[in-house]
Design a protein around this motif. Structure first.
Motif, short mmCIF file in Angstrom:
data_model
loop_
_atom_site.label_atom_id
_atom_site.label_comp_id
_atom_site.label_asym_id
_atom_site.label_seq_id
_atom_site.Cartn_x
_atom_site.Cartn_y
_atom_site.Cartn_z
N PHE A 38 0.80 -1.22 0.00
CA PHE A 38 0.00 0.00 0.00
C PHE A 38 0.84 1.28 0.00
O PHE A 38 0.32 2.35 -0.24
CB PHE A 38 -0.94 0.00 1.21
CG PHE A 38 -1.86 -1.18 1.22
CD1 PHE A 38 -2.81 -1.34 0.22
CD2 PHE A 38 -1.76 -2.17 2.19
CE1 PHE A 38 -3.66 -2.45 0.20
CE2 PHE A 38 -2.59 -3.28 2.18
CZ PHE A 38 -3.55 -3.42 1.18
N VAL A 39 2.11 1.15 0.29
CA VAL A 39 2.98 2.34 0.35
C VAL A 39 3.23 2.90 -1.05
O VAL A 39 3.15 4.09 -1.28
CB VAL A 39 4.34 2.00 1.00
CG1 VAL A 39 5.12 3.28 1.28
CG2 VAL A 39 4.19 1.16 2.25
N THR A 40 3.53 1.98 -1.97
CA THR A 40 4.06 2.41 -3.26
C THR A 40 3.18 1.95 -4.42
O THR A 40 3.61 1.99 -5.57
CB THR A 40 5.49 1.86 -3.44
OG1 THR A 40 5.45 0.43 -3.46
CG2 THR A 40 6.39 2.31 -2.31
N ILE A 41 1.96 1.54 -4.11
CA ILE A 41 1.07 0.99 -5.14
C ILE A 41 0.81 2.01 -6.25
O ILE A 41 0.74 1.67 -7.43
CB ILE A 41 -0.25 0.50 -4.50
CG1 ILE A 41 -1.15 -0.18 -5.52
CG2 ILE A 41 -0.97 1.62 -3.77
CD1 ILE A 41 -2.34 -0.91 -4.88
N ASN A 42 0.72 3.29 -5.88
CA ASN A 42 0.47 4.32 -6.87
C ASN A 42 1.66 4.50 -7.80
O ASN A 42 1.50 4.62 -9.03
CB ASN A 42 0.13 5.65 -6.16
CG ASN A 42 -0.22 6.74 -7.12
OD1 ASN A 42 0.64 7.49 -7.59
ND2 ASN A 42 -1.50 6.86 -7.47
N ALA A 45 1.88 1.59 -10.36
CA ALA A 45 0.96 1.77 -11.49
C ALA A 45 1.44 2.88 -12.42
O ALA A 45 1.46 2.73 -13.64
CB ALA A 45 -0.45 2.08 -10.98
N ASN A 46 1.84 4.00 -11.84
CA ASN A 46 2.28 5.12 -12.69
C ASN A 46 3.56 4.79 -13.45
O ASN A 46 3.74 5.23 -14.60
CB ASN A 46 2.46 6.39 -11.84
CG ASN A 46 1.18 7.18 -11.73
OD1 ASN A 46 0.40 7.24 -12.69
ND2 ASN A 46 0.94 7.78 -10.58
N MET A 57 -4.61 -3.40 -10.31
CA MET A 57 -4.19 -3.87 -8.99
C MET A 57 -5.33 -4.65 -8.35
O MET A 57 -6.47 -4.18 -8.35
CB MET A 57 -3.87 -2.66 -8.11
CG MET A 57 -2.45 -2.17 -8.21
SD MET A 57 -1.90 -1.60 -9.85
CE MET A 57 -0.17 -1.26 -9.46
N THR A 80 3.74 -4.61 3.46
CA THR A 80 2.45 -4.29 4.11
C THR A 80 1.41 -5.41 4.03
O THR A 80 0.33 -5.25 3.45
CB THR A 80 1.81 -3.02 3.52
OG1 THR A 80 1.56 -3.18 2.13
CG2 THR A 80 2.66 -1.80 3.76
N THR A 222 10.55 6.50 -1.83
CA THR A 222 10.01 5.17 -1.54
C THR A 222 9.44 4.58 -2.82
O THR A 222 8.80 5.29 -3.61
CB THR A 222 8.94 5.24 -0.42
OG1 THR A 222 8.64 3.89 -0.03
CG2 THR A 222 7.68 5.93 -0.85
#
Lengths: 294, 294, 294
Positions: A38-42, A45-46, A57, A80, A222
């Motif tokens: 959940f820290v780096t999920i964005n 994707a980007n 996801m 996480t 991160t």
């Protein structure tokens, strides 16, 4: 380019395949699915979008398996953890294996916590196609899966959270053993391991490459490693494991060098990194220093 | 402005309402609550703040219902499902309906996975006030809720992950049927559907509008659609559904055009998009091309 | 610098300790572990890295306790609760207390939802070392823990989601009571409370300081407060609670002033904030206005 002349022909073939992979991702916009932290999920994707692919996801086994049917590859990252991951991730790995799907594992923080250890152990016999991690994680996974010979000299090292405490050189033997283990059970007949560090190392268990360059600023944001894992899955949708691992690591090395020059700190570095993933050319990636070693 | 003269008076009223909505959000900073996916949750909140509202994100039914008491509107997005969502989301939708609260649904990846389908089906009789999605998601939701006539010619299409495989034109009938269904059960006596694509489409079931413009870079960052859904909820806190859906889509179209000019890739595009959501004037939004069609 | 001359010596000592904390974080890159909400988890990690530390995020009790063994401090933020948090967070707080570990609490949205209230109440007797929140949250936590005298004049105020409805001044008494409560049970013999607002307030229960400055743009990005909580944990890894709370708040005030000048809206503000957290000097932080008050 510091290529040993004796390996020039083989490297030439590899460079052509790397260039093709970068081009194919941009032309085909393949979908790589991620089950990630959940820290780096964005950023994962980007980064996949910036490299030219598309992203989805998922966490529920029914979602992951349904999406895997339309995805070109998959990515699992064990940061996480939530309680239900303990059953969901072994089930997902087993079904991906049964369905002949390729996937990339990022064994974040391998060695920390009983639940993470149980999950990573469950992957041993239904393994990923590629593993990407830092040196400490690669050494921990190799030890966890019992791949070392009884007389192995690679010491197990206690991890320090999500940061590597070992140098890439210390993980060479573990990386080769892991790659050979992955290859034996791979749906595409081959596997690869990428070890991130000051000089990245990529191996398919037979051939081993060192990739100098990149930027130290990668350790000041991160998700540099997590998103590299995601982009490796994007390339795995269009290329064989060794080529995918090399192409993704080289794309990141070149993009991070450009981003370091354009930025004034970690905030603008991350922005410039995504821009550079989008703008670096296939030729730039394929012309990178690639040093074949033992 | 390419308005058909015969609709100028009606459009003039609509433009005034759109301008008022943009102004009211900035003046009143309304709270819109979100239950949204983990990939783009940060962008949803930042986009709501950049548009002038405030944000709160919740997952537990007791949190969501307590926060709905003080929120002007709500947003539910069904990406990245966790196991407990299967019971929580139907319960939340039912309570929002019982309490007369407005909400926006983003049916991300509608049609993929049994759990997502069960959740979306449960919303049928306690529906949102606005649905915002891509063409494939709108078509899938219409089919799932059985709103089509037996002789409907709109074909059901298999979704391709989170990306639309259908054009906006293919979703016109489904969007109108959905909007009429929402209106019948709406706490404010009206509903709207927004279909995102190269040319966005917004309908309340009676009147239908096409919104040309925007930027293709919106497909190269994750969360463009999700955050538009969140901002639609922000506008729904101060305006009727049709006006809220139009204002949010137009704000995004104008902001994305500005961001495309100011950026060098997807990283700087996302930064410039948030800046532009903050800086675009109510007059710029209200003066947009709005094409009323059948 | 508007220091009262009578406090100059004491402030001089404090300034030296603040400067040392900023320097030590950059020299030692301490690990602070976070159990934090899903909205701003990425910004928390990136802010800790930009301040000079390292980050690890965990949710499972076995992960959190194992990582706490190698972390210099910890951070718990009660936004975006999931069902399992109700048992996990009380267990984690109890074990951190038993193991003598320091931690920072951000009581996001204190007062909203039965589950959040049950979790926050469970922390009363195994409390954090530092609490950082807005005025409404500090007042709510003080009331929840029953720390006020029977004749206290501080009124309990209903929270408005994640936004403060109270001014910092209204929370002074609650903040002092909380800080004294934390100190009594602290593994390091001291505690502190930081109240964020137009003028921040920091107290250890005995001495109280107001910190003017900062930027109003901090309320236009999500996670300004959450990431300040995370950076406070980073400083707590190298400094005593009062110094850690002051250093983190002052770093944020100076960085946000620089970021406001360099940015054109909330998107570029967040980027510039991370850059400024990285670039502000220890001398700039230590030379800040610090007003000792009652």
């Amino acid at each position: 380019m510091s290529d040993d002349p004796s390996t020039n022909d083989a490297l030439g073939t590899l460079r052509a395949a790397i260039k093709q992979a970068v081009t194919d991702v941009r032309g085909q916009t393949p979908l790589a699915q991620s089950f990630t932290n959940f820290v780096t999920i964005n950023l994962v994707a980007n980064a996949q979008l910036a490299a030219g692919g598309t992203a989805a996801m998922s966490y529920l086994p029914d979602d992951v398996i349904a999406t895997a049917e339309i995805a070109g590859s998959n990515y699992i990252n064990v940061g996480t953890l939530l309680p239900f991951f303990k059953n969901a991730l072994p089930e997902i790995a087993r079904k991906l294996h049964e369905n002949g799907k390729t996937w990339v594992l990022d064994p974040v923080a391998a060695g920390i916590g009983e639940t993470r250890t149980a999950i990573l152990e469950s992957f041993r016999d239904v393994p990923p196609t590629i593993v990407r991690g830092n040196a400490s994680e690669i050494i921990a996974l190799d030890a966890m899966w019992g791949l070392a010979d009884a007389d192995s000299t690679t010491p197990a090292t206690r991890p320090a959270g999500v940061e590597a405490v070992d140098e890439v050189d210390a993980a060479v033997d573990a990386a080769k053993r892991l790659a050979r283990h992955l290859a034996k059970r791979s749906p595409v007949g081959a596997g690869a391991v990428a070890v991130s560090g000051a000089v990245d190392l990529v191996t398919d268990g037979e051939r081993t490459f060192r990739l100098p360059g990149g930027s130290a600023m990668m350790t000041k944001i991160t998700g540099a490693g997590c998103s590299l894992g995601g982009v490796t899955a994007t390339y795995l949708a269009v290329a064989e494991p060794l080529v995918a691992a090399l192409a993704a690591s080289l794309l990141y090395d070149r993009a991070s060098e450009i981003a370091e020059v354009k930025s004034d700190g970690p905030g603008s570095f991350q922005v410039a990194l995504l821009d550079a993933l989008w703008n670096v050319t296939a030729d730039q990636v394929a012309a990178s220093d690639i040093i074949e070693t033992n």
